[in-house]
Design an enzyme around this catalytic site. Structure first.
Site, PDB file in Angstrom:
ATOM      1  N   HIS A 197      10.844 -45.029 -38.134  1.00 17.20           N
ATOM      2  CA  HIS A 197      11.307 -44.543 -36.831  1.00 17.20           C
ATOM      3  C   HIS A 197      12.791 -44.845 -36.724  1.00 17.20           C
ATOM      4  O   HIS A 197      13.186 -46.015 -36.712  1.00 17.20           O
ATOM      5  CB  HIS A 197      10.536 -45.238 -35.708  1.00 17.20           C
ATOM      6  CG  HIS A 197      10.897 -44.767 -34.327  1.00 17.20           C
ATOM      7  ND1 HIS A 197      10.554 -43.521 -33.861  1.00 17.20           N
ATOM      8  CD2 HIS A 197      11.546 -45.379 -33.316  1.00 17.20           C
ATOM      9  CE1 HIS A 197      10.971 -43.383 -32.609  1.00 17.20           C
ATOM     10  NE2 HIS A 197      11.584 -44.504 -32.262  1.00 17.20           N
ATOM     11  N   SER A 220      15.423 -41.853 -31.143  1.00 19.70           N
ATOM     12  CA  SER A 220      14.254 -42.114 -30.314  1.00 19.70           C
ATOM     13  C   SER A 220      14.446 -41.486 -28.926  1.00 19.70           C
ATOM     14  O   SER A 220      14.669 -40.286 -28.823  1.00 19.70           O
ATOM     15  CB  SER A 220      13.989 -43.616 -30.244  1.00 19.70           C
ATOM     16  OG  SER A 220      12.712 -43.877 -29.726  1.00 19.70           O
ATOM     17  N   ASP A 252       5.873 -40.589 -37.870  1.00 19.34           N
ATOM     18  CA  ASP A 252       6.729 -41.442 -37.058  1.00 19.34           C
ATOM     19  C   ASP A 252       5.961 -42.671 -36.566  1.00 19.34           C
ATOM     20  O   ASP A 252       4.915 -42.561 -35.918  1.00 19.34           O
ATOM     21  CB  ASP A 252       7.268 -40.643 -35.872  1.00 19.34           C
ATOM     22  CG  ASP A 252       8.219 -41.451 -35.016  1.00 19.34           C
ATOM     23  OD1 ASP A 252       9.428 -41.374 -35.275  1.00 19.34           O
ATOM     24  OD2 ASP A 252       7.752 -42.171 -34.119  1.00 19.34           O
TER      25      ASP A 252
END
Length: 419
Positions: free
Chosen positions: A364, A201, A297
């Protein structure tokens, strides 16, 4: 009643596997100080604390304060280190923690009162799973390496260098990065024969930004590569025709003084905000880089493509939480996002030194979770799990350019559904 009081988020992790029937896990999380995906990551991490899960203690960088390398609130930054052994004694994985950004004084003041902005609130020990696991059956290529997780407490992907005196905010991500590297080099990393920088991330974006810097720490004889997981944030148009993420990133870059720390290969011809987007960086990175990303995502759908600010009528409310509830036109919009992602990687993919694993899942971050990194029912492309694909790429066992067919063809995804 607890759920009502806590305003908890129920997150169903839907596992669709060709080897097993559908399984659903429910996670009830206190969401008062975390967005939904951060809450999911925190709960997934806590769920990994079994009897045999490796827990690794926090080390504060005592020399950091003298260098001005401090968290948002001025506290010392830190990392978790588990030493390697045997054939991995001189190999290192450095993992950069993710966890969003803050783009204005108000959100940064809030952030500095959490583990994302202060070591005062950080866990004293955390579980090492997925790519950080110390078990060969869970992490076949990297289990006995020196494994480090650097905690994230600046709010600009380890790239800012500024301050806001009136609000008592320190934006020192770049200095934290440098102080952590210096500390680890003094603890033996300078002798590394091979090294991998990774992150998920916001940490995946940080990995891309710092990849060539990381390479520069070592002699040419050291094999150095980088892995960005769920870090390919796109400068995409949202459902209202606006640019929600660009506007947000502009605030991060401007407030935290990020411009001077972005790769010159980009800032020489593009504005600083554009150079905070990985799509404008990846083709210029000289160090071998692996992009691990889902084509749909979850964070980008919820916070960039279809946030509530871009969807005042609520047409996307159900879809952004549960892909099963997307209309045909909404799926078509998301297919366009997938195409945009693949197009952004064309130049990057031409180099044989680079690798990619783009699976058509609604998720994610996949490298730090055990169930998605390497397990009996892990996501696969052409029957190869993520851990094996990354290992093949790192050790030059194969060229890895794995791109999944479009949704809904993949029945191995661990898709996220938010309630």
């Amino acid at each position: 009643m607890k759920v009502l009081v806590w305003l908890g988020i129920v997150i169903k992790l839907v596992v669709l596997s060709s080897k097993a029937s559908e399984a659903v896990e429910h996670h009830y999380v206190n969401a008062s100080d975390l967005n939904s995906l951060e809450a999911h990551e925190a709960e997934a991490s806590l769920a990994g604390r079994g009897a045999y899960t490796l827990m690794v203690a926090l080390t504060l960088i005592q020399t950091a304060a003298a260098k001005g390398a401090v968290c948002l609130d001025g506290s010392l930054p830190g990392y978790h280190l588990h030493r390697g052994y045997g054939s991995g004694a001189n190999s290192w994985i450095v993992n950069l923690e993710g966890g969003g950004w803050c783009n204005d004084v108000r959100t940064c003041i809030y952030r500095k009162k959490t583990r994302r902005g202060s070591s005062v609130f950080m866990e004293k020990e955390i579980p090492f799973t997925g790519i950080l696991s110390n078990k060969a059956e869970q992490n076949p290529d990297f289990f006995n390496w020196n494994r480090v997780k650097i905690r994230y407490c600046d709010g600009a992907s380890f790239a800012g260098d500024s301050e806001h005196k009136a609000a008592r905010l320190q934006f020192r991500g770049q200095r934290i990065w440098m102080a952590a590297m210096e500390d680890l080099m003094s603890k033996g990393m300078r002798f590394a024969r091979q090294a991998l920088l990774s992150g998920c991330s916001a940490g995946g974006l940080a990995t891309i930004i710092h990849c060539d810097e990381f390479r520069g720490l070592f002699p040419r004889s050291t094999k150095v590569k980088c892995l960005s997981d769920a870090g390919l944030f796109l400068d995409a148009t949202d459902v209202s025709g606006g640019h929600t993420l660009r506007d947000f990133f502009s605030g991060v870059v401007g407030l935290q003084g990020v411009q001077k720390n972005l790769p010159r290969t980009c800032t020489n011809h593009l504005d600083p905000t554009s150079c905070f987007f990985p799509q404008n960086l990846i083709a210029g990175i000289r160090t071998p880089l692996f992009i691990l990303n889902t084509a749909y995502d979850s964070w980008q759908i919820q916070s960039s493509l279809a946030p509530t600010t871009a969807d005042p009528s609520g047409n996307w409310h159900d879809c952004r939480k549960d892909y099963y509830r997307c209309s045909g036109s909404q799926i078509q919009f998301l297919q366009g996002f997938r195409n945009e992602m693949l197009n952004s990687m064309k130049g990057f993919s031409r180099s044989n030194q680079n690798g990619m694993f783009i699976n058509s899942c609604f998720a994610h971050c996949q490298s730090e979770r055990q169930d998605t990194w390497f397990a009996d029912n892990s996501p696969v492309i052409r029957e190869k799990a993520i851990a094996l694909a990354v290992g093949d790429w790192f050790f030059n066992r194969a060229v890895v350019k794995d791109i999944d067919c479009a949704y809904p063809c993949d029945n191995t995804c661990h898709n996220l559904i938010f309630r």
